[in-house]
Enzyme design. Structure first.
Site, PDB file in Angstrom:
ATOM      1  N   LYS A 117      -1.235  -9.488   2.653  1.00 56.41           N
ATOM      2  CA  LYS A 117      -0.523  -9.042   3.857  1.00 56.41           C
ATOM      3  C   LYS A 117      -1.428  -8.091   4.614  1.00 56.41           C
ATOM      4  CE  LYS A 117       3.133  -6.017   3.831  1.00 56.41           C
ATOM      5  NZ  LYS A 117       2.576  -4.883   4.619  1.00 56.41           N
ATOM      6  N   ASP A 123       0.838  -1.209   0.000  1.00 55.36           N
ATOM      7  CA  ASP A 123       0.000   0.000   0.000  1.00 55.36           C
ATOM      8  C   ASP A 123       0.872   1.259   0.000  1.00 55.36           C
ATOM      9  OD1 ASP A 123       0.856  -0.204   2.602  1.00 55.36           O
ATOM     10  OD2 ASP A 123      -1.133  -0.035   3.522  1.00 55.36           O
ATOM     11  N   SER A 124       2.189   1.080   0.109  1.00 55.36           N
ATOM     12  CA  SER A 124       3.107   2.203  -0.102  1.00 55.36           C
ATOM     13  C   SER A 124       2.909   2.800  -1.489  1.00 55.36           C
ATOM     14  CB  SER A 124       4.569   1.740   0.063  1.00 55.36           C
ATOM     15  OG  SER A 124       4.810   0.577  -0.694  1.00 55.36           O
ATOM     16  N   GLU A 183      -1.592  -5.707   8.520  1.00 62.13           N
ATOM     17  CA  GLU A 183      -0.803  -5.160   9.623  1.00 62.13           C
ATOM     18  C   GLU A 183      -1.448  -5.494  10.963  1.00 62.13           C
ATOM     19  OE1 GLU A 183      -0.105  -0.967   8.979  1.00 62.13           O
ATOM     20  OE2 GLU A 183       0.784  -1.314   7.007  1.00 62.13           O
ATOM     21  N   ASP A 208      -1.111  -6.159  -0.414  1.00 62.01           N
ATOM     22  CA  ASP A 208      -1.479  -5.556   0.873  1.00 62.01           C
ATOM     23  C   ASP A 208      -2.975  -5.339   0.966  1.00 62.01           C
ATOM     24  OD1 ASP A 208       0.456  -5.095   2.791  1.00 62.01           O
ATOM     25  OD2 ASP A 208       1.151  -3.214   1.889  1.00 62.01           O
ATOM     26  N   GLU A 233       9.057  -4.346  10.715  1.00 68.82           N
ATOM     27  CA  GLU A 233       9.455  -3.023  10.213  1.00 68.82           C
ATOM     28  C   GLU A 233       9.945  -2.139  11.356  1.00 68.82           C
ATOM     29  OE1 GLU A 233       6.794  -1.075   7.474  1.00 68.82           O
ATOM     30  OE2 GLU A 233       7.964   0.797   7.537  1.00 68.82           O
TER      31      GLU A 233
END
Ligand code: KIV
Length: 277
Positions: free
Chosen positions: A118, A49-50, A120, A88, A186
């Protein structure tokens, strides 16, 4: 890893099998041409999502949508022939309930061809990870600095220092026990990343963590020097493509202004037999 050594798309189980072995190589990827370049060199690509910050100029990943992830996931899938793609889950698409997470994860996989998603979160997401894995969705977890939570973490700070280290170990254990096939660490202290890597059975993928992790990931535009708005300490620039592009564009502008471009080799005669391009 050599280009010829790769024959088929790795599965999550192939990533798990790399625990403690040769480091897993991964990068984020958002476009077809970059996927074609990476295909022979990485073990998996992450449509992160970056993409929102790197390609769309957003201030954070919080504004990233399912539609953006699907658009970029499809583009990346078109460029891959032998590499697994992880996509993501964007902010707001999985936190509310395991059922909502399942619907959105299934849609990401169906519409992009991703091999895994993925998300978080650690202890708080373990129930959701278990729910997804039990229903056929491989999950990569992401703990430590979780950028979708910057508003509650108080910014892009190193996570797990001092007394909070044990909580991060608990997060890693929880996602591993819930069935995640790997976990991104991270921006955590290197000694803590090494401890987590030793304590959990699934591969750890470090970004700002430790060379001792089971694998590494970077944002591709960071490591190529294409994204230069800021540079985190953990980013190593392996190229300066942003500066190279600026020099090339300035040279193009000069050549056009001076009527040097197009040259005789770039223009067409009335008719040339056999000319196709
Ligand atoms: O979105 C992303 O690029 C990521 C990596 C930093 C792991 O989640």
């Amino acid at each position: 890893m050599s280009a010829t050594a790769k024959k088929r798309t790795p599965l999550p189980e192939d990533i798990i099998a790399r625990k403690g072995g040769a480091p897993i190589v991964s990068l984020t990827c958002y476009t077809t041409p970059m996927a074609q370049i990476m295909d022979a060199h990485v073990d998996f690509v992450l449509v992160g999502d970056s993409v929102g910050m790197v390609l769309h100029g957003l201030a954070s990943t919080i504004e990233v949508t399912m539609d953006m992830m699907i658009l970029h996931g499809k583009a990346v899938a078109r460029g891959l022939s032998s590499t697994m793609m992880v996509v993501d889950m964007p902010f707001g698409t999985y936190e509310e309930s395991p059922q909502t997470a399942f619907r959105n994860a299934a849609r990401l996989m169906q519409e992009t061809g991703a091999g895994a998603v993925k998300l978080e979160g650690g202890v708080g997401m373990a129930e959701t990870i278990r729910f997804l894995v039990q229903r056929g969705i491989p999950v990569m977890a992401h703990i430590g600095l979780t950028p979708q939570s910057i508003n509650t973490l108080g910014g892009y700070k190193v996570q797990g220092r001092g007394e909070t280290a044990d909580a991060l170990v608990a997060d890693a254990r929880a996602v591993a026990e819930a069935g995640a096939f790997s976990v991104v660490l991270e921006k955590v202290p290197a000694a803590l990343a090494d401890r987590i890597t030793a304590e959990v059975a699934i591969p750890t993928i470090g970004i700002g963590a430790s060379a001792g992790c089971d694998g590494q990931i970077l944002v591709v535009d960071d490591m190529l020097g294409l994204f230069t708005a800021f540079k985190a300490k953990f980013v190593k620039r392996f190229a300066t493509l942003g500066a190279d592009a600026e020099a090339a564009i300035a040279d193009y502008a000069r050549a056009v202004t001076a009527r040097e471009f197009p040259g005789p080799e770039h223009i067409f005669a009335d008719a040339v037999p056999g000319e196709t391009r």
